[in-house]
Design an enzyme around this catalytic site. Structure first.
Site, mmCIF file in Angstrom:
data_model
loop_
_atom_site.group_PDB
_atom_site.id
_atom_site.type_symbol
_atom_site.label_atom_id
_atom_site.label_comp_id
_atom_site.label_asym_id
_atom_site.label_seq_id
_atom_site.Cartn_x
_atom_site.Cartn_y
_atom_site.Cartn_z
ATOM 1 N N LYS A 57 3.393 -5.746 -5.506
ATOM 2 C CA LYS A 57 2.129 -5.346 -6.125
ATOM 3 C C LYS A 57 1.987 -5.992 -7.502
ATOM 4 C CE LYS A 57 1.909 -1.234 -3.334
ATOM 5 N NZ LYS A 57 2.333 0.142 -3.092
ATOM 6 N N GLN A 101 3.894 5.672 -6.174
ATOM 7 C CA GLN A 101 4.428 5.180 -4.895
ATOM 8 C C GLN A 101 4.991 6.343 -4.055
ATOM 9 O OE1 GLN A 101 4.488 1.731 -3.871
ATOM 10 N NE2 GLN A 101 5.069 2.681 -1.924
ATOM 11 N N ASP A 124 -5.086 4.331 -5.082
ATOM 12 C CA ASP A 124 -4.721 4.566 -3.680
ATOM 13 C C ASP A 124 -5.682 5.541 -3.001
ATOM 14 O OD1 ASP A 124 -2.924 3.485 -1.997
ATOM 15 O OD2 ASP A 124 -1.255 4.816 -2.465
#
Ligand code: NAD
Length: 287
Positions: A57, A101, A124
């Site tokens: 990322k 994450q 996200d």
């Protein structure tokens, strides 16, 4: 004998095209005197797969001229400590996108963390407000993998309106949001899961099949309708090799289009994370 020339999607090629587009957008913004967008990634614990994802990322951010920051917290981190960091990132005007994450250690509730992330920086798109907006059709930030699936279907001009789309898996991160996006583009959507009866027969009627179960090679060649678009989201490791939910070799020659396990959905997911970060930046700064 196969009778169909199956198109194997090159997700990396498409991802690179979209990243080049974003790079140009960021260049134009910085030329106009604005700072580049910034994504903050938080990892709790030492999961090697998660470490490698967040490295990917960061590299992707650098490639388009976006800034990134990583916060590596020990496995022993408490929910309170993580909430404090999220709060700090929420209040930091130099941060545009926040990604915590998953998976998180057992002591930390992913739902509590998702609720704590500022919906305007929710790269996200796991905050309930963004999920609700997705249902209402007003979301600015949508979960990355479903966006990647939709971008691949769009690029390959797959007709969605009126199509029967079958989605295997009903997770909050893939199955549910992709089914909503497909329905919003006028597909007739059937959602399947581990309790679905006659899954093979349901799949056989799909013009668009999205497999997101995490069950290696569960979709056999004879589950696929001739010419169907098959989006294989699942990734599992079998004997040291990455395999999807679809028996790729068996699907070749039957499906009209298929995403492979490598260079398929994965690069598109990261690309959509960058897109969300850039969108969050533009929308927060009202540019
Ligand atoms: P999850 O475990 O949260 O959800 C899996 C869903 O599949 C559940 O709804 C379950 O009911 C259903 N399911 C499981 N086994 C089934 C079976 N045998 N038959 C029918 N339904 C079944 O998983 P997730 O987070 O949605 O991820 C799904 C897969 O996609 C995993 O392999 C994951 O690694 C992969 N994934 C890939 C990307 C990417 O970028 N390529 C991104 C996200 C997830």
């Amino acid at each position: 004998m196969s009778d169909i020339e199956t198109i194997v999607v090159d997700g990396l090629e498409l991802a690179n095209e979209l990243r080049d587009e974003m790079k140009r957008e960021i260049e134009a913004l910085t030329k106009a005197g604005h700072r580049p967008p910034q994504l903050s990634v938080v990892l709790v614990g030492d999961d090697p797969a998660s470490r490698s994802y967040i490295k990917g990322k960061q590299r992707a951010c650098a490639r388009i001229g976006a800034e990134s920051a990583e916060y590596l917290l020990p496995e022993s981190t408490t929910e309170r400590e993580l909430l404090d960091l999220v709060d700090k990132l929420n209040r930091d005007d130099a941060v545009d996108g926040i990604l915590v994450q998953l998976p998180l250690p057992k002591a930390i509730s992913p739902e509590v963390i998702a609720e704590a992330v500022d919906p305007a920086k929710d790269a996200d798109a796991l905050n309930p407000l963004n999920f609700g907006r997705l249902l209402l059709g007003t979301a600015k930030l949508v979960s990355c993998t479903p966006l990647g699936v939709m971008a691949i279907l769009a690029r390959h001009k797959i007709e969605i309106a009126g199509a029967h789309a079958v989605v295997i898996g009903r997770s909050n991160i893939v199955g549910k949001p992709v089914s909503i996006l497909l329905q919003q583009q006028n597909a007739t959507v059937t959602m399947c899961h581990s309790r679905t009866r006659d899954l093979d027969a349901v799949c056989r009627s799909a013009d668009i099949l999205v497999a997101a179960a995490g069950s290696p090679r569960m979709v056999k060649g004879d589950w696929i309708k001739s010419g169907a678009a098959v989006m294989d989201v699942g990734v599992s490791e079998v004997d040291g090799k990455l395999v999807g939910d679809v028996d790729f070799e068996a699907a070749r020659g039957v499906a009209g289009l298929i995403t492979p396990s490598r260079r398929g959905i994965g690069p598109m997911t990261i690309t959509m994370l960058l897109r969300n970060t850039l969108n969050a930046y533009v929308s927060r700064k009202r540019l």
